[in-house]
Design an enzyme around this catalytic site. Structure first.
Site, PDB file in Angstrom:
ATOM      1  N   ASP A   1      -0.196   4.411  -0.152  1.00  0.00           N
ATOM      2  CA  ASP A   1      -0.741   5.822   0.289  1.00  0.00           C
ATOM      3  C   ASP A   1      -0.015   6.790   0.984  1.00  0.00           C
ATOM      4  O   ASP A   1       0.076   8.111   0.689  1.00  0.00           O
ATOM      5  CB  ASP A   1      -1.910   5.555   1.213  1.00  0.00           C
ATOM      6  N   HIS A   2       0.975   6.128   1.756  1.00  0.00           N
ATOM      7  CA  HIS A   2       1.734   7.299   2.717  1.00  0.00           C
ATOM      8  C   HIS A   2       2.930   7.876   1.780  1.00  0.00           C
ATOM      9  O   HIS A   2       3.381   8.838   2.351  1.00  0.00           O
ATOM     10  CB  HIS A   2       2.141   6.495   4.066  1.00  0.00           C
ATOM     11  N   GLU A   8      -8.736   0.352  -3.038  1.00  0.00           N
ATOM     12  CA  GLU A   8      -9.229   0.416  -1.848  1.00  0.00           C
ATOM     13  C   GLU A   8     -10.434   1.849  -2.017  1.00  0.00           C
ATOM     14  O   GLU A   8      -9.893   2.634  -2.423  1.00  0.00           O
ATOM     15  CB  GLU A   8      -8.865   0.602  -0.532  1.00  0.00           C
ATOM     16  N   ARG A  21      -9.347   8.076  -1.024  1.00  0.00           N
ATOM     17  CA  ARG A  21     -10.402   8.493  -0.121  1.00  0.00           C
ATOM     18  C   ARG A  21     -11.124   9.707  -0.577  1.00  0.00           C
ATOM     19  O   ARG A  21     -10.747  10.381  -1.183  1.00  0.00           O
ATOM     20  CB  ARG A  21      -9.554   8.913   1.309  1.00  0.00           C
ATOM     21  N   GLU A  56     -11.347  -9.347   2.933  1.00  0.00           N
ATOM     22  CA  GLU A  56      -9.842  -8.774   3.498  1.00  0.00           C
ATOM     23  C   GLU A  56     -10.152  -8.826   5.088  1.00  0.00           C
ATOM     24  O   GLU A  56     -10.881  -8.206   5.615  1.00  0.00           O
ATOM     25  CB  GLU A  56      -9.478  -7.478   2.958  1.00  0.00           C
ATOM     26  N   ARG A  64      -6.996  12.913   0.838  1.00  0.00           N
ATOM     27  CA  ARG A  64      -6.031  13.454   1.818  1.00  0.00           C
ATOM     28  C   ARG A  64      -4.648  12.828   1.365  1.00  0.00           C
ATOM     29  O   ARG A  64      -3.705  13.290   1.893  1.00  0.00           O
ATOM     30  CB  ARG A  64      -6.258  12.843   3.359  1.00  0.00           C
ATOM     31  N   HIS A  65      -4.573  11.571   0.602  1.00  0.00           N
ATOM     32  CA  HIS A  65      -3.206  11.361   0.299  1.00  0.00           C
ATOM     33  C   HIS A  65      -3.140  11.224  -1.395  1.00  0.00           C
ATOM     34  O   HIS A  65      -2.786  11.944  -1.891  1.00  0.00           O
ATOM     35  CB  HIS A  65      -2.712  10.165   1.194  1.00  0.00           C
ATOM     36  N   ASN A 110       0.822  -1.316  -0.205  1.00  0.00           N
ATOM     37  CA  ASN A 110       0.193  -0.026  -0.054  1.00  0.00           C
ATOM     38  C   ASN A 110       0.870   1.401   0.058  1.00  0.00           C
ATOM     39  O   ASN A 110       1.587   1.300   0.929  1.00  0.00           O
ATOM     40  CB  ASN A 110      -0.685  -0.096   1.096  1.00  0.00           C
ATOM     41  N   HIS A 138      -3.967  -4.419   7.615  1.00  0.00           N
ATOM     42  CA  HIS A 138      -4.049  -3.282   8.616  1.00  0.00           C
ATOM     43  C   HIS A 138      -3.273  -3.610  10.028  1.00  0.00           C
ATOM     44  O   HIS A 138      -3.421  -4.445  10.835  1.00  0.00           O
ATOM     45  CB  HIS A 138      -5.395  -2.991   8.970  1.00  0.00           C
ATOM     46  N   GLY A 139      -2.233  -2.792   9.916  1.00  0.00           N
ATOM     47  CA  GLY A 139      -1.371  -2.570  10.978  1.00  0.00           C
ATOM     48  C   GLY A 139      -0.425  -3.705  11.273  1.00  0.00           C
ATOM     49  O   GLY A 139       0.406  -3.883  12.177  1.00  0.00           O
ATOM     50  N   THR A 180      -6.861   6.629   9.973  1.00  0.00           N
ATOM     51  CA  THR A 180      -6.800   5.412   9.219  1.00  0.00           C
ATOM     52  C   THR A 180      -8.041   4.771   9.346  1.00  0.00           C
ATOM     53  O   THR A 180      -8.701   4.974  10.208  1.00  0.00           O
ATOM     54  CB  THR A 180      -5.556   4.888   9.571  1.00  0.00           C
ATOM     55  N   THR A 181      -8.336   3.659   8.389  1.00  0.00           N
ATOM     56  CA  THR A 181      -9.341   2.843   8.759  1.00  0.00           C
ATOM     57  C   THR A 181      -9.637   2.276   9.881  1.00  0.00           C
ATOM     58  O   THR A 181      -8.594   1.773  10.370  1.00  0.00           O
ATOM     59  CB  THR A 181      -9.397   1.709   7.607  1.00  0.00           C
ATOM     60  N   HIS A 193       1.888   1.134   6.067  1.00  0.00           N
ATOM     61  CA  HIS A 193       2.523   2.281   6.686  1.00  0.00           C
ATOM     62  C   HIS A 193       4.101   1.618   7.227  1.00  0.00           C
ATOM     63  O   HIS A 193       4.837   2.420   7.187  1.00  0.00           O
ATOM     64  CB  HIS A 193       1.713   2.402   8.150  1.00  0.00           C
ATOM     65  N   HIS A 250      -5.628   3.475  -1.956  1.00  0.00           N
ATOM     66  CA  HIS A 250      -6.957   4.021  -1.263  1.00  0.00           C
ATOM     67  C   HIS A 250      -7.356   5.240  -1.775  1.00  0.00           C
ATOM     68  O   HIS A 250      -6.683   6.314  -1.171  1.00  0.00           O
ATOM     69  CB  HIS A 250      -7.018   3.765   0.347  1.00  0.00           C
TER      70      HIS A 250
HETATM   71  N1  PXP Z   1      -5.970  -3.033   4.261  1.00  0.00           N
HETATM   72  C1  PXP Z   1      -6.947  -2.146   4.336  1.00  0.00           C
HETATM   73  C2  PXP Z   1      -8.374  -2.478   3.888  1.00  0.00           C
HETATM   74  C3  PXP Z   1      -6.703  -0.727   4.893  1.00  0.00           C
HETATM   75  O1  PXP Z   1      -7.534   0.132   4.797  1.00  0.00           O
HETATM   76  C4  PXP Z   1      -5.376  -0.342   4.986  1.00  0.00           C
HETATM   77  C5  PXP Z   1      -4.848   0.934   5.406  1.00  0.00           C
HETATM   78  O2  PXP Z   1      -5.154   1.932   4.213  1.00  0.00           O
HETATM   79  C6  PXP Z   1      -4.259  -1.549   4.938  1.00  0.00           C
HETATM   80  C7  PXP Z   1      -4.754  -2.591   4.633  1.00  0.00           C
HETATM   81  C8  PXP Z   1      -2.794  -1.259   5.303  1.00  0.00           C
HETATM   82  O3  PXP Z   1      -2.713  -0.961   6.721  1.00  0.00           O
HETATM   83  P1  PXP Z   1      -1.344  -0.394   7.082  1.00  0.00           P
HETATM   84  O4  PXP Z   1      -0.944   0.871   6.460  1.00  0.00           O
HETATM   85  O5  PXP Z   1      -1.531  -0.287   8.770  1.00  0.00           O
HETATM   86  O6  PXP Z   1      -0.297  -1.620   6.762  1.00  0.00           O
END
Ligand code: PXP
Length: 240
Positions: free
Chosen positions: A9-10, A70, A45, A151, A49-50, A7, A191-192, A100-101, A214, A43
């Site tokens: 996004d950041h 996403e 949004r 997911e 924002r990103h 991902n 996520h995380g 974040t989500t 992230h 993603h």
């Molecule tokens: N999966 C989904 C559905 C998410 O919304 C996100 C965060 O955008 C991620 C995975 C990735 O999460 P992380 O940035 O914490 O790795």
């Protein structure tokens, strides 16, 4: 071992901090793929924002693995998705004020609406994944929408404070994955997840793809993106 969706996004978060043109998530996607990413996740949004619209359209042309978009289940996003045709779409809940989500999508609570939404996407040839907590009722609702994937939300696992709590959350994910497969769903997770906690999730039988952002971008700021992605692939194999 599952595949890795990176991902990016950041990368765009850094760019938007100055409302400028660098760093470019399109370049980041190329480097992530050179580092071993099996897919690129991003993603778009509602508040932009990103990631920006320009990014997803360029990524659609440049990503050589697969592009997972996403998005929230809104009319605006549906229009963009049908035009963009990413390789698959992950529907996520979205609130403007969140950092974040924050949790899985309540599929059980909006089943009828999602049946229609998922149907429109899948009839146009885009497989859909639903980002949900690993709860039986949610997974059953996901299967009833005819979405091809779920997911599993790994946030609670990632935030576990003790070993016992982590083991309990891992068990929930493991059972959720098995139940989803029984229901005919294909299973991703994310996520995380970090370099330290990813291995047990990567070992869950039947898990197809992990979407991770992230922690990879954080490491990339220090060691470079190719290396950070390569390190994550190693961590998923348990050799980092
Ligand atoms: N999966 C989904 C559905 C998410 O919304 C996100 C965060 O955008 C991620 C995975 C990735 O999460 P992380 O940035 O914490 O790795």
């Amino acid at each position: 071992m599952p595949t890795l969706g990176v991902n990016i996004d950041h990368i765009a978060t850094i760019r938007q901090a100055r409302q400028t043109t660098e760093p470019d998530p399109v370049a980041a996607a190329v480097l992530a793929e050179l580092g071993g990413a099996d897919g690129i996740t991003t993603h778009l949004r509602e508040d932009r924002r990103h990631i920006q619209d320009r990014d997803v359209y360029l990524l659609r042309q440049t990503v050589s693995t697969h592009l997972n978009l996403e998005m929230a289940a809104t009319d605006e996003m549906l229009k963009i998705a049908l035009d963009l045709k990413p390789d698959y779409i992950t529907l996520v809940p979205e609130r403007r004020e969140e950092v974040t989500t924050e949790g899985g999508l309540d599929v059980a609570g909006q089943r009828e609406r999602l049946i229609d939404f998922v149907g429109q996407l899948q009839r146009s040839g885009i497989p859909v994944s639903l980002f949900v907590d690993a709860e039986d009722a949610q997974l059953e609702a996901c299967a009833s929408t005819q979405a091809q994937f779920v997911e599993l939300h790994t946030g609670q696992y990632a935030e576990a404070k003790t070993e016992a709590e982590r083991a309990r959350e891992l068990d929930i994910l493991t059972k959720g994955c098995a139940f989803a497969i029984e229901l005919g769903l294909r299973v991703n997770a994310g996520h995380g997840l970090t370099y330290r906690n990813v291995y047990p999730v990567a070992c869950i039988a039947g898990m197809e793809e992990l979407n991770i952002g992230h922690t990879i971008v954080s490491r990339a700021a220090l060691v470079g993106l190719e290396r950070a992605v390569c390190d994550m692939k190693q961590a998923m194999r348990g050799v980092l």
